[in-house]
Design a protein around this motif. Structure first.
Motif, PDB file in Angstrom:
ATOM      1  N   THR A 140       0.859  -1.189   0.000  1.00  0.00           N
ATOM      2  CA  THR A 140       0.000   0.000   0.000  1.00  0.00           C
ATOM      3  C   THR A 140       0.894   1.238   0.000  1.00  0.00           C
ATOM      4  OG1 THR A 140      -0.063   0.226   2.408  1.00  0.00           O
ATOM      5  CG2 THR A 140      -1.754  -1.202   1.391  1.00  0.00           C
ATOM      6  N   PRO A 141       0.395   2.372  -0.470  1.00  0.00           N
ATOM      7  CA  PRO A 141       1.189   3.604  -0.405  1.00  0.00           C
ATOM      8  C   PRO A 141       1.558   3.971   1.035  1.00  0.00           C
ATOM      9  CG  PRO A 141      -0.679   3.911  -1.883  1.00  0.00           C
ATOM     10  CD  PRO A 141      -0.869   2.573  -1.202  1.00  0.00           C
ATOM     11  N   GLU A 142       0.624   3.738   1.963  1.00  0.00           N
ATOM     12  CA  GLU A 142       0.890   4.046   3.367  1.00  0.00           C
ATOM     13  C   GLU A 142       2.016   3.163   3.915  1.00  0.00           C
ATOM     14  OE1 GLU A 142      -3.083   5.036   2.066  1.00  0.00           O
ATOM     15  OE2 GLU A 142      -2.214   3.051   2.251  1.00  0.00           O
ATOM     16  N   GLY A 143       1.996   1.910   3.549  1.00  0.00           N
ATOM     17  CA  GLY A 143       3.046   0.992   3.975  1.00  0.00           C
ATOM     18  C   GLY A 143       4.398   1.391   3.416  1.00  0.00           C
ATOM     19  N   ASN A 144       4.412   1.827   2.163  1.00  0.00           N
ATOM     20  CA  ASN A 144       5.659   2.271   1.532  1.00  0.00           C
ATOM     21  C   ASN A 144       6.199   3.518   2.230  1.00  0.00           C
ATOM     22  OD1 ASN A 144       7.608   1.914  -0.725  1.00  0.00           O
ATOM     23  ND2 ASN A 144       6.873   3.953  -1.269  1.00  0.00           N
ATOM     24  N   ASP A 145       5.323   4.481   2.506  1.00  0.00           N
ATOM     25  CA  ASP A 145       5.754   5.701   3.197  1.00  0.00           C
ATOM     26  C   ASP A 145       6.307   5.376   4.577  1.00  0.00           C
ATOM     27  OD1 ASP A 145       4.944   7.192   1.008  1.00  0.00           O
ATOM     28  OD2 ASP A 145       3.068   7.867   1.931  1.00  0.00           O
ATOM     29  N   TRP A 146       5.620   4.483   5.298  1.00  0.00           N
ATOM     30  CA  TRP A 146       6.083   4.088   6.620  1.00  0.00           C
ATOM     31  C   TRP A 146       7.468   3.451   6.522  1.00  0.00           C
ATOM     32  CZ3 TRP A 146       7.827  -0.322   8.835  1.00  0.00           C
ATOM     33  CH2 TRP A 146       7.999  -0.290  10.226  1.00  0.00           C
ATOM     34  N   ALA A 147       7.640   2.543   5.556  1.00  0.00           N
ATOM     35  CA  ALA A 147       8.916   1.837   5.403  1.00  0.00           C
ATOM     36  C   ALA A 147      10.047   2.812   5.070  1.00  0.00           C
ATOM     37  CB  ALA A 147       8.804   0.761   4.323  1.00  0.00           C
ATOM     38  N   LEU A 148       9.796   3.762   4.165  1.00  0.00           N
ATOM     39  CA  LEU A 148      10.836   4.741   3.805  1.00  0.00           C
ATOM     40  C   LEU A 148      11.258   5.548   5.029  1.00  0.00           C
ATOM     41  CD1 LEU A 148       9.481   5.905   0.345  1.00  0.00           C
ATOM     42  CD2 LEU A 148      11.582   4.600   0.763  1.00  0.00           C
ATOM     43  N   ASN A 149      10.294   5.948   5.837  1.00  0.00           N
ATOM     44  CA  ASN A 149      10.592   6.671   7.066  1.00  0.00           C
ATOM     45  C   ASN A 149      11.408   5.787   8.025  1.00  0.00           C
ATOM     46  OD1 ASN A 149      10.172   9.022   8.900  1.00  0.00           O
ATOM     47  ND2 ASN A 149       9.117   7.455  10.099  1.00  0.00           N
ATOM     48  N   HIS A 150      11.022   4.545   8.143  1.00  0.00           N
ATOM     49  CA  HIS A 150      11.710   3.600   9.030  1.00  0.00           C
ATOM     50  C   HIS A 150      13.155   3.367   8.566  1.00  0.00           C
ATOM     51  CE1 HIS A 150      11.435   0.547  12.219  1.00  0.00           C
ATOM     52  NE2 HIS A 150      12.220  -0.202  11.459  1.00  0.00           N
ATOM     53  N   PHE A 151      13.339   3.178   7.261  1.00  0.00           N
ATOM     54  CA  PHE A 151      14.691   2.976   6.732  1.00  0.00           C
ATOM     55  C   PHE A 151      15.606   4.116   7.175  1.00  0.00           C
ATOM     56  CE2 PHE A 151      12.557   0.872   2.865  1.00  0.00           C
ATOM     57  CZ  PHE A 151      12.717  -0.405   3.375  1.00  0.00           C
ATOM     58  N   GLU A 152      15.124   5.333   6.986  1.00  0.00           N
ATOM     59  CA  GLU A 152      15.954   6.511   7.239  1.00  0.00           C
ATOM     60  C   GLU A 152      16.125   6.817   8.722  1.00  0.00           C
ATOM     61  OE1 GLU A 152      16.426  11.083   5.621  1.00  0.00           O
ATOM     62  OE2 GLU A 152      14.579   9.974   5.163  1.00  0.00           O
ATOM     63  N   HIS A 153      15.028   6.834   9.460  1.00  0.00           N
ATOM     64  CA  HIS A 153      15.077   7.332  10.832  1.00  0.00           C
ATOM     65  C   HIS A 153      15.301   6.283  11.917  1.00  0.00           C
ATOM     66  CE1 HIS A 153      13.005  10.632   8.625  1.00  0.00           C
ATOM     67  NE2 HIS A 153      13.952  11.290   9.277  1.00  0.00           N
ATOM     68  N   VAL A 154      15.105   5.016  11.586  1.00  0.00           N
ATOM     69  CA  VAL A 154      15.328   3.970  12.582  1.00  0.00           C
ATOM     70  C   VAL A 154      16.556   3.124  12.229  1.00  0.00           C
ATOM     71  CG1 VAL A 154      14.300   1.957  13.727  1.00  0.00           C
ATOM     72  CG2 VAL A 154      12.876   3.936  13.186  1.00  0.00           C
ATOM     73  N   LEU A 155      16.770   2.905  10.934  1.00  0.00           N
ATOM     74  CA  LEU A 155      17.894   2.065  10.498  1.00  0.00           C
ATOM     75  C   LEU A 155      19.089   2.901  10.018  1.00  0.00           C
ATOM     76  CD1 LEU A 155      15.924  -0.717   8.607  1.00  0.00           C
ATOM     77  CD2 LEU A 155      16.675  -0.680  11.000  1.00  0.00           C
ATOM     78  N   GLY A 156      18.929   4.209   9.941  1.00  0.00           N
ATOM     79  CA  GLY A 156      20.028   5.063   9.505  1.00  0.00           C
ATOM     80  C   GLY A 156      20.408   4.887   8.059  1.00  0.00           C
ATOM     81  N   ALA A 157      19.493   4.364   7.267  1.00  0.00           N
ATOM     82  CA  ALA A 157      19.770   4.167   5.844  1.00  0.00           C
ATOM     83  C   ALA A 157      19.770   5.504   5.123  1.00  0.00           C
ATOM     84  CB  ALA A 157      18.715   3.246   5.216  1.00  0.00           C
ATOM     85  N   LYS A 158      20.532   5.548   4.069  1.00  0.00           N
ATOM     86  CA  LYS A 158      20.497   6.704   3.168  1.00  0.00           C
ATOM     87  C   LYS A 158      19.362   6.395   2.184  1.00  0.00           C
ATOM     88  CE  LYS A 158      23.343   9.334   0.005  1.00  0.00           C
ATOM     89  NZ  LYS A 158      24.637   9.413  -0.672  1.00  0.00           N
ATOM     90  N   VAL A 159      18.371   7.265   2.122  1.00  0.00           N
ATOM     91  CA  VAL A 159      17.265   7.095   1.176  1.00  0.00           C
ATOM     92  C   VAL A 159      17.474   8.099   0.061  1.00  0.00           C
ATOM     93  CG1 VAL A 159      14.772   7.207   0.836  1.00  0.00           C
ATOM     94  CG2 VAL A 159      15.689   6.261   2.967  1.00  0.00           C
ATOM     95  N   GLU A 160      17.690   7.585  -1.143  1.00  0.00           N
ATOM     96  CA  GLU A 160      17.892   8.470  -2.297  1.00  0.00           C
ATOM     97  C   GLU A 160      16.884   8.136  -3.384  1.00  0.00           C
ATOM     98  OE1 GLU A 160      21.709   6.818  -4.251  1.00  0.00           O
ATOM     99  OE2 GLU A 160      22.478   7.931  -2.555  1.00  0.00           O
ATOM    100  N   ASP A 161      16.742   9.092  -4.309  1.00  0.00           N
ATOM    101  CA  ASP A 161      15.819   8.865  -5.422  1.00  0.00           C
ATOM    102  C   ASP A 161      16.378   7.776  -6.304  1.00  0.00           C
ATOM    103  OD1 ASP A 161      13.903  10.672  -4.643  1.00  0.00           O
ATOM    104  OD2 ASP A 161      14.843  12.306  -5.728  1.00  0.00           O
TER     105      ASP A 161
END
Length: 185
Positions: A164-185
């Motif tokens: 779902t779009p909501e699930g994707n948005d949540w995951a992107l936020n989690h990658f960056e703010h909880v796992l310290g991942a670099k999220v790039e386009d």
């Protein structure tokens, strides 16, 4: 990108992406195709690793936890488990490259029950770039394990989609703010 880098293309199969897939994220997943192919080409040209961890199941396996949660999907030797769209052709064209390979996984994470960590460490990979589906399931669990194994993580926003779009948005936020991942386009 340097030689210590690997691109993981996670579960980009018909069952997860095609309109008639058993557990599809549909159009959002289909739109990823150009970005995934472009990244795969870049990694090959740079001499980096391209790894395709791909879900595989037995239908109605009473011992697998996903059997209770999802319909049968990515069953070995079926259309559903074949790579979606142009990735199928891309893989056929590159499967003999020394730094491109596909392997089976049976859990959400590409690390769970596989030798991925050993293979990456043998090749001195310290950074994993993640694309594929579903961002809120298999990509997420792979990222969590990569984090716990101390890999640097890059998630390509244009290369992931969720159920779902909501699930994707949540995951992107989690990658960056909880796992310290670099999220790039």
């Amino acid at each position: 990108m340097d030689s210590h880098t690997a691109l993981l293309i996670i579960d980009y199969t018909n069952d997860f992406v095609a309109d008639k897939g058993a557990l599809t994220c549909g159009a959002p997943g289909q739109k990823l195709e150009p970005a995934i192919i472009n990244l795969a080409d870049q990694f090959v040209q740079n001499g980096d690793w391209v790894i395709l961890p791909t879900d595989v199941h037995k239908p109605n396996d009473p011992y697998h936890p996903e059997t209770k949660l999802f319909p049968p999907h990515n069953v070995r030797n079926t259309w559903g488990r074949e790579f979606y769209g142009k990735l199928a052709d891309w893989y056929r064209d590159h499967q003999k490259d020394d730094k491109v390979y596909m392997y089976d996984k049976t859990r959400y994470s590409a690390f769970a029950g596989t030798d991925l960590d050993i293979r990456l460490r043998e090749r001195h990979v310290d950074t994993v770039h993640l694309v594929g589906v579903c961002s809120d399931i298999c990509v997420l669990h792979t990222a969590v394990d990569a984090y716990n194994l101390s890999y640097n993580i890059v998630v390509h926003k244009s290369g992931v989609a969720g159920l779902t779009p909501e699930g994707n948005d949540w995951a992107l936020n989690h990658f960056e703010h909880v796992l310290g991942a670099k999220v790039e386009d």
